[in-house]
Design a protein around this motif. Structure first.
Motif, PDB file in Angstrom:
ATOM      1  N   HIS A  65      -1.451  40.046  -0.072  1.00 44.74           N
ATOM      2  CA  HIS A  65      -1.198  38.920  -0.964  1.00 44.74           C
ATOM      3  C   HIS A  65      -1.467  37.635  -0.217  1.00 44.74           C
ATOM      4  CE1 HIS A  65       0.929  40.926  -4.303  1.00 44.74           C
ATOM      5  NE2 HIS A  65       1.005  41.850  -3.383  1.00 44.74           N
ATOM      6  N   ILE A  66      -2.148  36.727  -0.854  1.00 42.60           N
ATOM      7  CA  ILE A  66      -2.460  35.469  -0.166  1.00 42.60           C
ATOM      8  C   ILE A  66      -1.816  34.270  -0.851  1.00 42.60           C
ATOM      9  CG2 ILE A  66      -4.606  36.328   0.803  1.00 42.60           C
ATOM     10  CD1 ILE A  66      -6.058  34.718  -1.423  1.00 42.60           C
ATOM     11  N   ASN A  67      -1.268  34.458  -2.030  1.00 43.35           N
ATOM     12  CA  ASN A  67      -0.689  33.323  -2.752  1.00 43.35           C
ATOM     13  C   ASN A  67       0.828  33.355  -2.656  1.00 43.35           C
ATOM     14  OD1 ASN A  67      -3.284  32.525  -3.521  1.00 43.35           O
ATOM     15  ND2 ASN A  67      -3.251  33.905  -5.294  1.00 43.35           N
ATOM     16  N   VAL A  68       1.384  32.333  -2.028  1.00 39.04           N
ATOM     17  CA  VAL A  68       2.815  32.327  -1.723  1.00 39.04           C
ATOM     18  C   VAL A  68       3.415  30.941  -1.904  1.00 39.04           C
ATOM     19  CG1 VAL A  68       4.573  32.906  -0.004  1.00 39.04           C
ATOM     20  CG2 VAL A  68       2.318  33.951   0.170  1.00 39.04           C
ATOM     21  N   PRO A 397     -12.200  37.372   4.024  1.00 36.65           N
ATOM     22  CA  PRO A 397     -11.929  38.480   3.101  1.00 36.65           C
ATOM     23  C   PRO A 397     -10.538  39.054   3.336  1.00 36.65           C
ATOM     24  CG  PRO A 397     -14.044  38.764   4.185  1.00 36.65           C
ATOM     25  CD  PRO A 397     -13.378  37.615   4.862  1.00 36.65           C
ATOM     26  N   ALA A 398      -9.896  39.431   2.269  1.00 41.12           N
ATOM     27  CA  ALA A 398      -8.533  39.973   2.378  1.00 41.12           C
ATOM     28  C   ALA A 398      -8.569  41.381   2.961  1.00 41.12           C
ATOM     29  CB  ALA A 398      -7.877  39.995   1.010  1.00 41.12           C
ATOM     30  N   SER A 399      -7.547  41.692   3.748  1.00 39.58           N
ATOM     31  CA  SER A 399      -7.441  43.042   4.303  1.00 39.58           C
ATOM     32  C   SER A 399      -6.904  43.996   3.249  1.00 39.58           C
ATOM     33  CB  SER A 399      -6.504  43.051   5.505  1.00 39.58           C
ATOM     34  OG  SER A 399      -7.060  42.291   6.542  1.00 39.58           O
ATOM     35  N   VAL A 400      -7.378  45.215   3.345  1.00 38.19           N
ATOM     36  CA  VAL A 400      -6.868  46.268   2.469  1.00 38.19           C
ATOM     37  C   VAL A 400      -6.257  47.335   3.364  1.00 38.19           C
ATOM     38  CG1 VAL A 400      -7.488  48.029   0.777  1.00 38.19           C
ATOM     39  CG2 VAL A 400      -8.621  45.802   0.742  1.00 38.19           C
ATOM     40  N   TYR A 401      -5.067  47.792   3.009  1.00 40.94           N
ATOM     41  CA  TYR A 401      -4.412  48.812   3.804  1.00 40.94           C
ATOM     42  C   TYR A 401      -4.206  50.050   2.955  1.00 40.94           C
ATOM     43  CZ  TYR A 401      -3.396  44.874   6.840  1.00 40.94           C
ATOM     44  OH  TYR A 401      -3.510  43.779   7.649  1.00 40.94           O
ATOM     45  N   CYS A 402      -4.019  51.118   3.649  1.00 39.16           N
ATOM     46  CA  CYS A 402      -3.827  52.390   2.985  1.00 39.16           C
ATOM     47  C   CYS A 402      -2.491  52.947   3.419  1.00 39.16           C
ATOM     48  CB  CYS A 402      -4.963  53.307   3.397  1.00 39.16           C
ATOM     49  SG  CYS A 402      -4.579  55.029   3.365  1.00 39.16           S
ATOM     50  N   PHE A 403      -1.722  53.416   2.477  1.00 41.37           N
ATOM     51  CA  PHE A 403      -0.424  53.974   2.800  1.00 41.37           C
ATOM     52  C   PHE A 403      -0.448  55.467   2.519  1.00 41.37           C
ATOM     53  CE2 PHE A 403       0.366  49.633   1.810  1.00 41.37           C
ATOM     54  CZ  PHE A 403       1.332  49.254   2.721  1.00 41.37           C
TER      55      PHE A 403
END
Ligand SMILES: *[C@@H]1O[C@H](CO)[C@@H](O)[C@H](O)[C@H]1NC(C)=O
Ligand SMILES: *[C@@H]1O[C@H](CO)[C@@H](O)[C@H](O)[C@H]1NC(C)=O
Ligand SMILES: *[C@@H]1O[C@H](CO)[C@@H](O)[C@H](O)[C@H]1NC(C)=O
Ligand SMILES: *[C@@H]1O[C@H](CO)[C@@H](O)[C@H](O)[C@H]1NC(C)=O
Ligand SMILES: *[C@@H]1O[C@H](CO)[C@@H](O)[C@H](O)[C@H]1NC(C)=O
Ligand SMILES: *[C@@H]1O[C@H](CO)[C@@H](O)[C@H](O)[C@H]1NC(C)=O
Ligand SMILES: *[C@@H]1O[C@H](CO)[C@@H](O)[C@H](O)[C@H]1NC(C)=O
Length: 420
Positions: A65-68, A397-403
């Protein structure tokens, strides 16, 4: 839509139960029997970006998330958290709501929406709001993106009082006689000393000061139980996460998980801290009791949100504490490294279950060390430079993680969200 990438643990220890029971108790006091901590704050249930990404094992992905919006509360550790968010946005070239004045967005008054309190966004939209503002969700929503996460921080009201006493020189302003223990003296007759301080300010330094920042602006309602209940409920619905300074590390790790960030994003050095005479006063129960009577709204907020923080942590399962220890260990290493590092030194932090690998260099260290107001000045300069050249800053670019499984975390890819 994805839901929680981590699952609540089935095994609840007795200690954890105690936490939840106390949490439930506070909730009951405040809400009657219908209230329970929501499974997951709504804002964090965002679209999955797994499509088109290759990963060897099936797992659920999330994108950072980048909007805070961070409602920075006075004398409550806000600068430390603000600086984390400044670094987060700076490293990604995101757009901040930048105050026109030296430090705040119109505080202690309502934010003016015609951009007299803040600089207009150069590319038409904002991502982060991290400076002092009198919180009014309707106003902030009008300038922030729809998927903004709303967070804030609270501190134990008595600790916050001590800090405010020192920072704002309350004993002098309130004409508390020298030679007395000023906090004890004040709390014996708070109304009397409050009258000593003739002010047109719309808030009070000693009374519900944190609540004021979050929008409790009608001071005549400080003793109105139903107004207090209504307000606390409002704060609960306005914010996705309330951090607690006394439990900052746990709060930040929870934030990191909710936001789908990496541990490097929440590294910090404490900001704007100092020692003062009252700091070592300790928690005299009689003083806290007196303060609780005087500053009811702040205590109502603190009691509820400390309890909900722990209830949320409990949902994370036991792996949460392993991540907290891991983060504390990493933070110690980074801070020690940054204390001595020369410009050419580098520290490689290896990947773990909870973070991608990253490199700490002199530049990262200097960002980590920046005081909040200096960081704000730097961001203003960056804004000016961008305006001069009128070149669109390239967003990272935003990071994407995998859970996979409880808290199990693996960096997958970077994805340009603008293109997606
Ligand atoms: C917050 O709540 C937890 C769980 O009830 C408790 O252990 C802790 O002492 C509280 N923190 C403070 C600073 O009161
Ligand atoms: C902005 O709005 C405020 C009231 O919200 C008003 O007092 C002020 O004059 C306005 N400024 C401009 C430049 O329109
Ligand atoms: C964040 O805000 C920007 C506008 O500033 C918007 O374009 C974007 O979709 C929002 N969300 C994400 C995840 O980037
Ligand atoms: C919050 O902002 C809205 C929209 O500008 C306004 O109508 C409302 O009066 C504000 N709240 C307070 C307490 O001033
Ligand atoms: C404060 O609350 C009282 C009672 O609800 C109300 O009569 C009064 O108008 C309010 N004051 C302001 C400034 O909103
Ligand atoms: C107390 O608060 C309630 C709810 O906001 C309000 O309706 C009521 O008028 C307030 N009472 C007084 C005496 O101000
Ligand atoms: C941020 O923007 C600046 C200036 O436009 C650019 O030089 C820099 O490479 C950008 N940062 C990243 C990480 O893309």
């Amino acid at each position: 839509m994805i839901t929680l990438p981590w699952r609540p643990s089935v095994t609840a220890s007795l200690g954890v139960c105690a936490v939840v029971c106390i949490g439930a108790m506070y909730s009951l006091v405040l809400y009657g029997d219908k209230y329970s901590v929501p499974e997951y704050p709504k804002i964090f249930t965002l679209p999955s970006y797994s499509r088109g990404l290759e990963h060897p094992t099936p797992c659920r992905t999330c994108q950072e998330h980048i909007n805070v919006t961070f409602a920075k509360v006075h004398k409550a550790g806000g600068s430390t958290v603000s600086t984390i968010l400044q670094r987060f946005g700076d490293l990604r070239n995101l757009s901040f709501v930048i105050p026109r004045s030296r430090v705040s967005l119109g505080w202690p008054y309502q934010l003016k929406l015609n951009a007299t309190d803040y600089r207009p966004a150069l590319d038409g939209s904002f991502n982060l709001l991290v400076d002092h503002v009198l919180f009014n969700k309707t106003k902030i929503q009008a300038i922030m993106p729809r998927d903004t996460a709303y967070i804030t921080i609270l501190r134990h009201p008595f600790e916050q009082l001590k800090s405010a006493f020192s920072w704002y020189e309350v004993p002098t302003k309130y004409r508390i006689r020298r030679g007395k223990d000023p906090i004890r003296e004040f709390l014996q007759q708070p109304a009397k000393y409050e009258r000593n301080f003739r002010t047109r300010l719309p808030f009070r330094y000693t009374r519900n000061f944190m609540a004021y920042d979050l929008g409790f602006t009608n001071l005549s309602q400080a003793g109105n139980e139903s107004a207090i209940r209504e307000f606390v409920r409002q704060v609960d619905s306005d914010f996705d996460l309330v951090l607690i300074l006394e439990h900052l590390t746990e709060s930040l790790v929870l934030l990191k998980r909710y936001m789908c960030w990496s541990l490097s994003d929440i590294l910090f050095t404490p900001k704007n801290t100092r020692t003062y005479q009252y700091k070592t006063l300790g928690e005299y129960p009689d003083l806290v009791t007196a303060h609780r009577k005087w500053s009811k709204v702040d205590y109502a907020l603190y009691d509820l949100f400390n309890a909900t923080l722990w209830a949320k942590i409990e949902r994370q399962g036991p792996d949460f504490y392993r991540e907290v220890y891991h983060f504390e260990d990493m933070r110690t290493k980074v801070v020690q490294f940054c204390d001595v590092a020369e410009s050419s030194w580098k520290l490689q932090i290896p990947a773990s279950k909870w973070n991608k690998k990253f490199l700490v260099d002199a530049e990262f260290c200097s960002r980590l060390r920046l005081p909040q107001t200096t960081y704000m000045t730097n961001l203003k300069e960056k804004y000016d430079a961008q305006k001069r050249t009128s070149r669109q800053q390239k967003r990272v670019p935003a990071s994407v993680y995998c859970f996979s499984g409880t808290g199990n975390y693996r960096f997958v890819a970077q994805k340009n969200i603008i293109d997606s």
